[in-house]
Design a protein around this motif. Structure first.
Motif, mmCIF file in Angstrom:
data_model
loop_
_atom_site.group_PDB
_atom_site.id
_atom_site.type_symbol
_atom_site.label_atom_id
_atom_site.label_comp_id
_atom_site.label_asym_id
_atom_site.label_seq_id
_atom_site.Cartn_x
_atom_site.Cartn_y
_atom_site.Cartn_z
ATOM 1 N N GLY A 55 -1.650 -12.847 -11.968
ATOM 2 C CA GLY A 55 -1.879 -13.194 -12.956
ATOM 3 C C GLY A 55 -1.516 -12.301 -14.225
ATOM 4 N N LYS A 56 -1.490 -10.867 -13.886
ATOM 5 C CA LYS A 56 -1.374 -9.855 -14.697
ATOM 6 C C LYS A 56 0.300 -9.694 -15.104
ATOM 7 C CE LYS A 56 -2.581 -5.386 -16.208
ATOM 8 N NZ LYS A 56 -3.229 -5.564 -17.525
ATOM 9 N N ALA A 57 0.328 -9.573 -16.309
ATOM 10 C CA ALA A 57 1.799 -9.267 -16.788
ATOM 11 C C ALA A 57 2.135 -7.867 -16.615
ATOM 12 C CB ALA A 57 1.960 -9.791 -18.153
ATOM 13 N N VAL A 58 3.439 -7.902 -16.070
ATOM 14 C CA VAL A 58 3.658 -6.318 -15.799
ATOM 15 C C VAL A 58 5.342 -6.155 -16.643
ATOM 16 C CG1 VAL A 58 2.778 -5.844 -13.559
ATOM 17 C CG2 VAL A 58 4.864 -6.889 -13.531
ATOM 18 N N SER A 81 10.660 -7.395 -15.930
ATOM 19 C CA SER A 81 9.092 -7.606 -16.262
ATOM 20 C C SER A 81 8.765 -9.072 -15.934
ATOM 21 C CB SER A 81 9.307 -7.682 -18.051
ATOM 22 O OG SER A 81 9.413 -6.385 -18.239
ATOM 23 N N GLY A 82 7.398 -9.161 -15.912
ATOM 24 C CA GLY A 82 7.150 -10.577 -15.310
ATOM 25 C C GLY A 82 5.814 -10.670 -14.947
ATOM 26 N N GLU A 83 5.289 -11.731 -14.409
ATOM 27 C CA GLU A 83 3.626 -12.239 -14.162
ATOM 28 C C GLU A 83 3.697 -11.900 -12.485
ATOM 29 O OE1 GLU A 83 0.632 -15.850 -13.755
ATOM 30 O OE2 GLU A 83 2.266 -15.692 -15.498
ATOM 31 N N VAL A 84 2.612 -10.979 -12.026
ATOM 32 C CA VAL A 84 2.334 -10.843 -10.573
ATOM 33 C C VAL A 84 1.758 -12.396 -10.337
ATOM 34 C CG1 VAL A 84 0.716 -9.738 -8.883
ATOM 35 C CG2 VAL A 84 1.812 -8.348 -10.987
ATOM 36 N N VAL A 85 2.632 -12.911 -9.129
ATOM 37 C CA VAL A 85 2.144 -14.049 -8.681
ATOM 38 C C VAL A 85 1.650 -13.972 -7.151
ATOM 39 C CG1 VAL A 85 3.608 -15.640 -10.111
ATOM 40 C CG2 VAL A 85 4.412 -14.646 -7.998
ATOM 41 N N ALA A 86 1.677 -12.813 -6.703
ATOM 42 C CA ALA A 86 1.273 -12.485 -5.130
ATOM 43 C C ALA A 86 1.059 -11.305 -4.945
ATOM 44 C CB ALA A 86 2.152 -13.198 -4.235
ATOM 45 N N THR A 87 0.203 -10.669 -4.282
ATOM 46 C CA THR A 87 -0.026 -9.472 -3.514
ATOM 47 C C THR A 87 -0.057 -9.358 -2.083
ATOM 48 O OG1 THR A 87 -2.159 -9.550 -3.974
ATOM 49 C CG2 THR A 87 -1.242 -8.707 -5.535
ATOM 50 N N ASN A 88 0.137 -8.323 -1.136
ATOM 51 C CA ASN A 88 0.279 -8.612 0.064
ATOM 52 C C ASN A 88 -0.850 -8.165 0.842
ATOM 53 O OD1 ASN A 88 1.088 -7.838 2.672
ATOM 54 N ND2 ASN A 88 2.874 -7.143 1.975
ATOM 55 N N ASP A 89 -1.635 -9.165 1.178
ATOM 56 C CA ASP A 89 -2.994 -8.953 1.855
ATOM 57 C C ASP A 89 -2.948 -8.052 3.210
ATOM 58 O OD1 ASP A 89 -4.301 -10.467 0.139
ATOM 59 O OD2 ASP A 89 -4.021 -12.183 1.162
ATOM 60 N N ALA A 90 -1.794 -8.333 3.858
ATOM 61 C CA ALA A 90 -1.379 -7.497 4.850
ATOM 62 C C ALA A 90 -1.412 -5.925 4.887
ATOM 63 C CB ALA A 90 -0.064 -7.962 5.700
ATOM 64 N N VAL A 91 -0.742 -5.471 3.769
ATOM 65 C CA VAL A 91 -0.788 -4.088 3.233
ATOM 66 C C VAL A 91 -2.124 -3.958 2.531
ATOM 67 C CG1 VAL A 91 0.244 -2.845 1.667
ATOM 68 C CG2 VAL A 91 1.797 -4.276 2.959
ATOM 69 N N ALA A 92 -2.757 -4.301 2.160
ATOM 70 C CA ALA A 92 -4.139 -4.234 1.738
ATOM 71 C C ALA A 92 -5.068 -3.616 2.779
ATOM 72 C CB ALA A 92 -4.668 -5.337 0.721
ATOM 73 N N ALA A 93 -4.853 -4.478 3.630
ATOM 74 C CA ALA A 93 -5.636 -4.201 5.258
ATOM 75 C C ALA A 93 -5.029 -2.976 5.936
ATOM 76 C CB ALA A 93 -5.512 -5.496 6.017
ATOM 77 N N LYS A 94 -3.831 -2.858 5.617
ATOM 78 C CA LYS A 94 -2.936 -1.778 6.561
ATOM 79 C C LYS A 94 -2.040 -1.251 5.697
ATOM 80 C CE LYS A 94 -0.655 -0.779 10.782
ATOM 81 N NZ LYS A 94 0.073 -1.482 11.974
ATOM 82 N N PRO A 95 -2.255 -0.334 4.723
ATOM 83 C CA PRO A 95 -1.328 0.424 3.716
ATOM 84 C C PRO A 95 0.010 0.936 4.590
ATOM 85 C CG PRO A 95 -3.434 0.942 3.197
ATOM 86 C CD PRO A 95 -3.417 0.346 4.602
ATOM 87 N N GLY A 96 -0.336 1.382 5.766
ATOM 88 C CA GLY A 96 0.913 2.062 6.524
ATOM 89 C C GLY A 96 2.141 1.266 6.831
ATOM 90 N N LEU A 97 1.694 -0.218 6.844
ATOM 91 C CA LEU A 97 2.994 -1.388 6.655
ATOM 92 C C LEU A 97 3.969 -0.950 5.914
ATOM 93 C CD1 LEU A 97 1.618 -4.904 7.257
ATOM 94 C CD2 LEU A 97 3.056 -3.778 8.685
ATOM 95 N N ILE A 98 3.636 -0.366 4.705
ATOM 96 C CA ILE A 98 4.698 0.183 3.902
ATOM 97 C C ILE A 98 5.716 1.096 4.499
ATOM 98 C CG2 ILE A 98 5.267 1.149 1.465
ATOM 99 C CD1 ILE A 98 2.341 0.305 0.713
ATOM 100 N N ASN A 99 5.020 1.811 5.037
ATOM 101 C CA ASN A 99 6.057 2.932 5.917
ATOM 102 C C ASN A 99 6.754 2.286 7.070
ATOM 103 O OD1 ASN A 99 3.351 4.550 4.893
ATOM 104 N ND2 ASN A 99 5.127 5.847 4.982
ATOM 105 N N GLU A 100 6.085 1.287 7.839
ATOM 106 C CA GLU A 100 6.681 0.838 8.728
ATOM 107 C C GLU A 100 7.641 -0.036 8.858
ATOM 108 O OE1 GLU A 100 3.255 -0.949 11.191
ATOM 109 O OE2 GLU A 100 2.100 0.833 10.766
ATOM 110 N N ASP A 101 7.489 -1.105 7.616
ATOM 111 C CA ASP A 101 8.382 -1.888 7.182
ATOM 112 C C ASP A 101 8.768 -2.140 6.026
ATOM 113 O OD1 ASP A 101 10.361 -4.306 7.510
ATOM 114 O OD2 ASP A 101 8.603 -5.387 8.437
#
Length: 145
Positions: A55-58, A81-101
């Motif tokens: 819901g946050k504007a970026v 620019s736009g509105e955030v409509v989703a965040t990544n729960d899997a990355v929140a639980a395991k930030p290393g996913l950003i490195n892996e994939d």
């Protein structure tokens, strides 16, 4: 799949080279944003991910998430620019996913763009992106992923 100095660079995505982020327009009109494999290599193992709230504007070239590694804390800057409509729960639980994939399961946020056509004209794709990353890596003195 393109590769520059060992870093994967999918040629079907749009890139903001300076900010080391990619964006992909989805069929529903939203856009997915993530870090490049080059950014992941520079940062090292990512240990924390704090996205902007749904819901946050970026704004273009401003933070859509904060990422932290053992040697770096900083913003992931959205290419549009736009509105955030989703965040990544899997990355929140395991930030290393950003490195892996970084181009798949490790995405950062999904945005509803305000002006896709108007704001993506300066982004690079395909061979232009590969050449631009090669030049950036050269000027940064980067050895490779």
């Amino acid at each position: 799949m393109g590769v520059v100095r060992g870093c994967e660079v999918p040629e079907d995505l749009l890139y903001n080279i300076d900010n080391n982020v990619w964006i992909r327009k989805e069929s529903d009109g939203t856009a997915t944003v993530g870090l490049t494999s080059y950014a992941c290599s520079l940062a090292g193992q990512i240990v924390s991910y704090t996205p902007k709230k749904v819901g946050k504007a970026v704004k273009k070239d401003k933070s859509c998430a904060t990422v932290e590694s053992g040697k770096w804390v900083g913003p992931a800057k959205t290419p549009v620019s736009g509105e955030v409509v989703a965040t990544n729960d899997a990355v929140a639980a395991k930030p290393g996913l950003i490195n892996e994939d970084p181009y798949g399961e490790g995405w950062l946020v999904k945005i509803k763009p305000d002006d896709w056509d108007g704001e993506t004209g300066d982004l690079k794709t395909g061979g232009d992106a590969l050449a631009a990353f090669e030049a950036k890596m050269d000027s940064d003195g980067f050895g490779g992923c």
